[in-house]
Design a protein around this motif. Structure first.
Motif, short mmCIF file in Angstrom:
data_model
loop_
_atom_site.label_atom_id
_atom_site.label_comp_id
_atom_site.label_asym_id
_atom_site.label_seq_id
_atom_site.Cartn_x
_atom_site.Cartn_y
_atom_site.Cartn_z
N TYR A 350 0.84 -1.20 0.00
CA TYR A 350 0.00 0.00 0.00
C TYR A 350 0.87 1.25 0.00
CZ TYR A 350 -3.98 2.94 1.50
OH TYR A 350 -4.98 3.89 1.59
N ILE A 351 1.88 1.28 0.87
CA ILE A 351 2.75 2.45 0.98
C ILE A 351 3.63 2.62 -0.25
CG2 ILE A 351 4.74 3.35 2.26
CD1 ILE A 351 3.37 2.45 4.81
N GLU A 352 4.17 1.52 -0.76
CA GLU A 352 5.02 1.63 -1.95
C GLU A 352 4.22 2.10 -3.17
OE1 GLU A 352 7.17 -1.99 -2.55
OE2 GLU A 352 8.63 -1.53 -0.96
N ALA A 353 2.94 1.72 -3.24
CA ALA A 353 2.10 2.20 -4.33
C ALA A 353 1.98 3.72 -4.27
CB ALA A 353 0.73 1.55 -4.27
N ASN A 354 1.85 4.25 -3.07
CA ASN A 354 1.61 5.68 -2.86
C ASN A 354 2.89 6.52 -2.83
OD1 ASN A 354 -0.89 7.30 -0.71
ND2 ASN A 354 -0.22 7.72 -2.77
N TYR A 355 3.98 5.90 -2.32
CA TYR A 355 5.22 6.66 -2.09
C TYR A 355 6.45 6.08 -2.76
CZ TYR A 355 2.35 9.11 1.29
OH TYR A 355 1.35 9.84 1.87
N GLY A 356 6.34 4.93 -3.38
CA GLY A 356 7.47 4.35 -4.07
C GLY A 356 8.41 3.61 -3.13
N LYS A 357 9.51 3.09 -3.69
CA LYS A 357 10.47 2.30 -2.93
C LYS A 357 11.28 3.14 -1.95
CE LYS A 357 9.74 -1.67 -5.14
NZ LYS A 357 9.31 -2.93 -4.48
N THR A 358 11.27 4.45 -2.12
CA THR A 358 12.07 5.33 -1.26
C THR A 358 11.25 5.93 -0.13
OG1 THR A 358 11.67 7.21 -2.73
CG2 THR A 358 13.63 5.87 -3.16
N TRP A 359 10.18 5.27 0.28
CA TRP A 359 9.29 5.82 1.30
C TRP A 359 9.97 6.05 2.65
CZ3 TRP A 359 8.86 2.69 5.56
CH2 TRP A 359 9.19 1.35 5.40
N LYS A 360 11.10 5.41 2.89
CA LYS A 360 11.80 5.58 4.16
C LYS A 360 12.46 6.95 4.28
CE LYS A 360 12.87 0.68 4.89
NZ LYS A 360 13.96 -0.33 5.10
N ILE A 361 12.64 7.63 3.16
CA ILE A 361 13.29 8.95 3.17
C ILE A 361 12.23 10.04 3.27
CG2 ILE A 361 14.77 10.52 1.86
CD1 ILE A 361 15.91 8.06 0.41
N VAL A 363 10.17 13.27 2.73
CA VAL A 363 10.02 14.23 1.62
C VAL A 363 9.04 15.30 2.09
CG1 VAL A 363 9.29 14.57 -0.76
CG2 VAL A 363 10.48 12.46 -0.12
N LYS A 364 9.51 16.52 2.23
CA LYS A 364 8.67 17.59 2.77
C LYS A 364 7.96 18.38 1.69
CE LYS A 364 11.28 18.07 7.06
NZ LYS A 364 11.94 18.99 8.03
N THR A 365 8.41 18.25 0.44
CA THR A 365 7.73 18.93 -0.67
C THR A 365 7.01 17.88 -1.50
OG1 THR A 365 9.46 20.62 -0.75
CG2 THR A 365 8.03 20.41 -2.67
N TRP A 366 5.68 17.98 -1.54
CA TRP A 366 4.88 16.92 -2.14
C TRP A 366 3.77 17.54 -2.98
CZ3 TRP A 366 5.79 11.86 -2.41
CH2 TRP A 366 4.75 10.99 -2.77
N ASP A 367 3.69 17.15 -4.24
CA ASP A 367 2.65 17.60 -5.15
C ASP A 367 1.69 16.44 -5.39
OD1 ASP A 367 1.04 18.40 -7.26
OD2 ASP A 367 2.68 19.33 -8.38
N TRP A 368 0.49 16.55 -4.87
CA TRP A 368 -0.45 15.43 -4.93
C TRP A 368 -0.83 15.05 -6.36
CZ3 TRP A 368 -5.24 16.33 -7.15
CH2 TRP A 368 -5.66 17.66 -7.25
N LYS A 369 -0.60 15.96 -7.32
CA LYS A 369 -0.96 15.70 -8.72
C LYS A 369 0.15 14.97 -9.48
CE LYS A 369 -1.54 20.05 -9.53
NZ LYS A 369 -1.18 20.48 -8.16
N HIS A 370 1.41 15.03 -8.97
CA HIS A 370 2.52 14.48 -9.72
C HIS A 370 3.45 13.59 -8.90
CE1 HIS A 370 1.45 18.32 -11.86
NE2 HIS A 370 1.43 17.48 -12.87
N SER A 371 3.58 13.85 -7.59
CA SER A 371 4.57 13.12 -6.79
C SER A 371 4.25 11.64 -6.59
CB SER A 371 4.74 13.81 -5.43
OG SER A 371 5.25 15.11 -5.59
N PRO A 372 3.01 11.24 -6.31
CA PRO A 372 2.74 9.82 -6.06
C PRO A 372 3.02 8.97 -7.30
CG PRO A 372 0.92 11.18 -5.27
CD PRO A 372 1.80 12.06 -6.10
N PRO A 373 3.74 7.88 -7.16
CA PRO A 373 4.01 7.02 -8.33
C PRO A 373 2.76 6.32 -8.87
CG PRO A 373 4.82 6.00 -6.31
CD PRO A 373 4.42 7.39 -5.95
N ASN A 374 1.68 6.28 -8.08
CA ASN A 374 0.47 5.59 -8.52
C ASN A 374 -0.59 6.53 -9.09
OD1 ASN A 374 -0.07 6.76 -6.03
ND2 ASN A 374 -1.49 5.14 -5.39
N VAL A 375 -0.22 7.80 -9.32
CA VAL A 375 -1.22 8.74 -9.83
C VAL A 375 -1.23 8.72 -11.35
CG1 VAL A 375 0.39 10.71 -9.88
CG2 VAL A 375 -2.07 11.11 -9.67
N GLN A 376 -2.42 8.89 -11.92
CA GLN A 376 -2.56 8.97 -13.37
C GLN A 376 -3.73 9.89 -13.70
OE1 GLN A 376 -3.20 4.69 -14.02
NE2 GLN A 376 -5.32 5.14 -14.62
#
Length: 393
Positions: A350-361, A363-376
């Protein structure tokens, strides 16, 4: 099959009837510090119920009655955040058998969220794996969490025993009781690498977010609506056992089939005015409510397809639609900020879908339209529907 005198069985059960399967064995009050996030206080709190001596007495009495007994114990997960106490073991299961009959005694422990928890029945290397048909036992395949029941005293064959006042509710909880523990060890590792934000502003946000989550949970429980920690709130639980201080909101997920038309009124009655409503029940519904101290509650509704689930997003100024795809998941219980709440059982997927493999790092700047790897992209709302699907307050 040989027959055992039912009074022998009932007599053994009576030894534990005062607490219904030994509810409330231990209770470490406020063992999680509300001030230190993933850290915990040094206080052990109070302990009620059976102590270790009484447990051993019970064990000996059962054996003296002719039972062969197996005791399963393990480290207390409630103390995982306290280095000096993390090795403390507690009893989890007792299994006593006589000829072809067996009694499985499940030990329920009270947690800080005022619910009951039982542990995993995990056999150690030297244990007799043929002691009983373990796969047929109803408890222990995984840890479980239950509402704390009101107990009711009844008399069976002249013996006083305690059962839940609402036994059907307890029985209905069993197949949905699976529990996932917060990963305290990994959280400590995270904070060794990325120092926790203990500024006044961060602490104030965590306090407000916790209160908002508690209010939301109370409101949804009254409505009978299931929910789970989603997006940044779920990431905070899984990665650092705490609320992410720079997230600035609380994120929840709800299956669209659990939607109820009075949800908005219920939140408004709870003191949370509607901030925006995007989409509609049939497509991409999203609700946002305004909490105090400028902390908002975002509720994302999830739709199920043949091979995945998704929730939608809407850009208010353009009417553009977005879709966030997730692999299918089920719900498990966990404990978060002193609450019993749901999270996806398949958490890492669930988390990797939303934040990718680097979710442990972080990230304070987040664009809900482009940042999530599962957005289309998911099209654009017709202008004729904007009054219905784009509502700002």
């Amino acid at each position: 099959m040989s027959r055992i005198n039912k009074n022998v069985i009932l007599a053994l059960l009576t030894l534990t009837s005062s607490a219904f399967l030994l509810f409330q064995l231990y209770y470490y009050k406020h063992y999680l510090s509300t001030k230190n996030g993933a850290g915990v206080s040094k206080s052990k709190g109070s302990r009620i119920g059976f102590d270790s001596t009484q447990w051993e007495d019970w064990f000996r009495i059962a054996e003296n009655m002719g039972f062969q007994c197996l005791k399963i114990q393990s480290k207390d997960p409630r103390l995982d955040g306290i280095d000096s106490l993390s090795g403390t073991e507690i009893p989890l299961h007792y299994i006593c058998k006589l000829t072809t009959h067996a009694i499985h005694l499940v030990v329920f422990h009270e947690r800080s969220g005022h619910y009951l928890w039982h542990g995993h029945l995990r056999l150690k290397g030297h244990s007799d794996r043929k002691f009983v048909p373990f796969r047929k036992l109803h408890f222990g395949r995984y840890p479980g969490a239950f509402d704390r029941p009101v107990l009711h005293q009844v008399i069976i064959d002249g013996l006083e025993v305690h059962i839940p006042k609402d036994p059907m509710h307890f029985l209905e909880e069993i197949p949905h009781s699976r529990f996932i523990e917060c990963r305290y060890k990994e959280a400590r590792t995270f904070f060794q690498q990325y120092l926790d934000d203990n500024t006044v502003e961060a602490m104030a946000f965590r306090k407000s977010a916790k209160e908002l989550l508690q209010l939301a949970a109370k409101t949804l429980k009254k409505l009978g609506i299931r929910f789970w920690l989603s997006s940044g709130t779920c990431l905070g639980w899984y990665r650092q056992c705490n609320i992410i201080p720079y997230s600035k909101d609380v994120d929840l997920g709800i299956f669209i089939q659990d939607y109820k038309s009075d949800i908005i009124i219920a939140f408004q009655d709870a003191g949370l005015p509607l901030k925006h409503k995007f989409g509609k029940v049939e497509d991409s519904l999203e609700l946002s409510f305004q909490g105090k101290d400028d902390v908002k509650l975002d509720i994302f509704f999830f739709y199920e397809e043949t091979d995945h689930m998704w929730n939608g997003g809407t850009q208010a100024k353009t009417g553009k639609k977005f879709k966030y795809k997730f692999p299918k998941f089920t719900l498990c219980w966990t404990e978060f900020v002193d609450m019993k709440v749901h999270v996806p059982c398949e958490t890492i997927e669930y988390i990797e879908a939303n934040y990718g493999k680097t979710w442990k790092i972080p990230v304070k700047t987040w664009d809900w339209k482009h940042s999530p790897p599962n957005v289309q992209p998911n099209g654009v709302w017709p202008v004729s529907e904007w009054d219905e699907v784009i509502q700002l307050y």
